[in-house]
Design a protein around this motif. Structure first.
Motif, PDB file in Angstrom:
ATOM      1  N   THR A 139     -12.948   0.137  -0.270  1.00  5.31           N
ATOM      2  CA  THR A 139     -12.831   1.574  -0.574  1.00  5.31           C
ATOM      3  C   THR A 139     -13.588   2.452   0.334  1.00  5.31           C
ATOM      4  O   THR A 139     -13.290   3.582   0.608  1.00  5.31           O
ATOM      5  CB  THR A 139     -13.058   1.960  -2.132  1.00  5.31           C
ATOM      6  OG1 THR A 139     -14.371   1.663  -2.556  1.00  5.31           O
ATOM      7  CG2 THR A 139     -11.893   1.036  -2.776  1.00  5.31           C
ATOM      8  N   ALA A 140     -15.130   2.167   0.579  1.00  2.84           N
ATOM      9  CA  ALA A 140     -15.654   2.929   1.177  1.00  2.84           C
ATOM     10  C   ALA A 140     -15.404   3.094   2.857  1.00  2.84           C
ATOM     11  O   ALA A 140     -15.523   4.129   3.542  1.00  2.84           O
ATOM     12  CB  ALA A 140     -17.199   2.451   1.276  1.00  2.84           C
ATOM     13  N   TYR A 143     -12.446   3.301   4.042  1.00  2.00           N
ATOM     14  CA  TYR A 143     -11.237   4.375   3.945  1.00  2.00           C
ATOM     15  C   TYR A 143     -11.339   5.502   3.562  1.00  2.00           C
ATOM     16  O   TYR A 143     -10.469   6.098   3.246  1.00  2.00           O
ATOM     17  CB  TYR A 143      -9.914   3.414   3.522  1.00  2.00           C
ATOM     18  CG  TYR A 143      -9.677   2.207   4.199  1.00  2.00           C
ATOM     19  CD1 TYR A 143      -8.910   2.537   5.516  1.00  2.00           C
ATOM     20  CD2 TYR A 143     -10.116   0.946   4.011  1.00  2.00           C
ATOM     21  CE1 TYR A 143      -8.487   1.245   6.249  1.00  2.00           C
ATOM     22  CE2 TYR A 143      -9.739  -0.211   4.861  1.00  2.00           C
ATOM     23  CZ  TYR A 143      -8.848   0.158   5.998  1.00  2.00           C
ATOM     24  OH  TYR A 143      -8.515  -0.861   6.669  1.00  2.00           O
ATOM     25  N   ASP A 144     -12.780   5.857   2.929  1.00  2.00           N
ATOM     26  CA  ASP A 144     -13.111   7.097   2.571  1.00  2.00           C
ATOM     27  C   ASP A 144     -12.772   8.140   3.706  1.00  2.00           C
ATOM     28  O   ASP A 144     -13.352   7.865   4.716  1.00  2.00           O
ATOM     29  CB  ASP A 144     -14.386   7.215   1.910  1.00  2.00           C
ATOM     30  CG  ASP A 144     -14.336   6.720   0.583  1.00  2.00           C
ATOM     31  OD1 ASP A 144     -13.379   6.416  -0.121  1.00  2.00           O
ATOM     32  OD2 ASP A 144     -15.232   6.468   0.060  1.00  2.00           O
ATOM     33  N   ARG A 169     -10.285   1.416  -6.466  1.00  2.00           N
ATOM     34  CA  ARG A 169     -11.361   2.378  -6.881  1.00  2.00           C
ATOM     35  C   ARG A 169     -11.713   2.428  -8.179  1.00  2.00           C
ATOM     36  O   ARG A 169     -12.485   2.574  -8.916  1.00  2.00           O
ATOM     37  CB  ARG A 169     -11.380   3.291  -5.897  1.00  2.00           C
ATOM     38  CG  ARG A 169     -12.778   4.246  -5.954  1.00  2.00           C
ATOM     39  CD  ARG A 169     -12.448   5.640  -5.120  1.00  2.00           C
ATOM     40  NE  ARG A 169     -11.425   6.461  -5.812  1.00  2.00           N
ATOM     41  CZ  ARG A 169     -10.594   7.179  -5.377  1.00  2.00           C
ATOM     42  NH1 ARG A 169     -10.424   7.001  -3.987  1.00  2.00           N
ATOM     43  NH2 ARG A 169      -9.720   7.877  -5.895  1.00  2.00           N
ATOM     44  N   ARG A 175      -6.548   3.629  -4.362  1.00  2.00           N
ATOM     45  CA  ARG A 175      -6.944   4.434  -5.657  1.00  2.00           C
ATOM     46  C   ARG A 175      -7.045   3.414  -6.777  1.00  2.00           C
ATOM     47  O   ARG A 175      -7.965   3.276  -7.800  1.00  2.00           O
ATOM     48  CB  ARG A 175      -6.034   5.545  -6.118  1.00  2.00           C
ATOM     49  CG  ARG A 175      -6.020   6.929  -5.209  1.00  2.00           C
ATOM     50  CD  ARG A 175      -5.469   7.813  -5.871  1.00  2.00           C
ATOM     51  NE  ARG A 175      -4.122   7.580  -6.047  1.00  2.00           N
ATOM     52  CZ  ARG A 175      -3.160   7.826  -5.239  1.00  2.00           C
ATOM     53  NH1 ARG A 175      -3.483   8.199  -4.018  1.00  2.00           N
ATOM     54  NH2 ARG A 175      -1.817   7.230  -5.500  1.00  2.00           N
ATOM     55  N   ASP A 209      -2.767   4.793   0.236  1.00  5.27           N
ATOM     56  CA  ASP A 209      -3.709   5.643  -0.657  1.00  5.27           C
ATOM     57  C   ASP A 209      -3.629   5.080  -2.107  1.00  5.27           C
ATOM     58  O   ASP A 209      -4.378   5.081  -2.794  1.00  5.27           O
ATOM     59  CB  ASP A 209      -3.171   7.263  -0.612  1.00  5.27           C
ATOM     60  CG  ASP A 209      -3.216   7.939   0.659  1.00  5.27           C
ATOM     61  OD1 ASP A 209      -4.199   7.260   1.513  1.00  5.27           O
ATOM     62  OD2 ASP A 209      -2.907   8.913   1.137  1.00  5.27           O
TER      63      ASP A 209
END
Length: 254
Positions: free
Chosen positions: A250-251, A253-254, A153, A150, A146
């Motif tokens: 990042t998309a 694992y959203d 992103r 972050r 996580d």
């Protein structure tokens, strides 16, 4: 492992002197993380990343003594590359807490991130005192993943849009290497070295000439003399690659 086991070198001299300077503060432990701990350390090129755990509250007086200790080191070779964050047993558990840090020749506060904490648990080098496993709470794979997402992103993706940053070596180097390391951490739950990240980047579609530029500056003689044309081209290649790749990572694992 004590500092005396660091090979005779400017690094070994600096670490030994640093530990002596910290003696009045009675540190519970001093650890190395990053390149020195992970086996990818390049003397004169790598930072020397340390964590010191102190026995009590970090008062204004303690901060003054920390600053004075670092000031006494400033004429030693490599002193500018020595960075140390100061924890205490009562403050170490919170990964969001900001701790007194001396780095880049100044005092400020920063957190000890889940990546640093995992490094300490996985391959941290004990220079003095107790081990990370005995004094520092572990980091779960979920916490690590996580945090890495972050960071990509919220820090690196906005930075890609700030074009002037990418004319500097440090942004190109860290931007690409950190992205490759993030991919492995998120997908496999493990940390890799900067050298391993460079080896992976071509397979991740990174521009080969930029990867070679980083490798030559970090591990050998630079193959390209610095010039404005190459600097501008390198910045464009790096930003054109990182923007969409960070978005995709990042998309997913959203």
């Amino acid at each position: 492992m004590e500092a005396s086991h660091i090979e005779a070198s400017d690094t070994g001299t600096l670490v030994s002197r640093f530990l002596r300077e910290l003696t009045p503060l009675r540190p519970v432990a001093v650890w190395a993380h990053g390149s020195l701990a992970g086996g990818d350390y390049q003397e004169g090129r790598s930072d020397l990343d340390l964590i010191a755990m102190l026995p009590g509250k970090v008062t204004a007086g303690v901060v003054w003594r920390i600053a004075a200790a670092h000031a006494r080191l400033r004429r030693l070779p490599l002193a500018a590359a020595l960075h140390c964050t100061y924890l205490t047993a009562s403050t170490a558990a919170d990964p969001a807490r900001r701790h007194v840090t001396f780095a880049h020749q100044e005092l400020f506060r920063r957190s000890v991130t889940p990546v640093t904490r995992r490094e300490l648990h996985s391959f941290g080098r004990v220079l003095h005192g107790g081990t990370p496993s005995a004094l520092l709470p572990p980091v779960t794979d979920r916490e690590l993943g996580d945090f890495v997402l972050r960071d990509q992103r919220d820090f690196w993706r906005p930075a890609v849009d700030n074009a002037p940053l990418w004319t500097r070596d440090i942004w190109v180097d860290l931007g690409l290497v950190t992205f490759a390391r993030a991919c492995v951490t998120v997908r496999e739950g493990r940390l890799i070295s900067k050298r391993e990240a460079l080896d992976l980047l071509p397979g991740l579609g990174a521009p080969a000439e930029v990867v070679e530029d980083i490798r030559s500056r970090r591990y050998g003689a630079p193959v390209r003399p610095p010039n404005e044309e190459w600097t501008a081209r390198r910045a464009r290649l790096t930003r054109d690659y990182l923007g969409p790749e960070i978005d995709a990572l990042t998309a997913s694992y959203d």
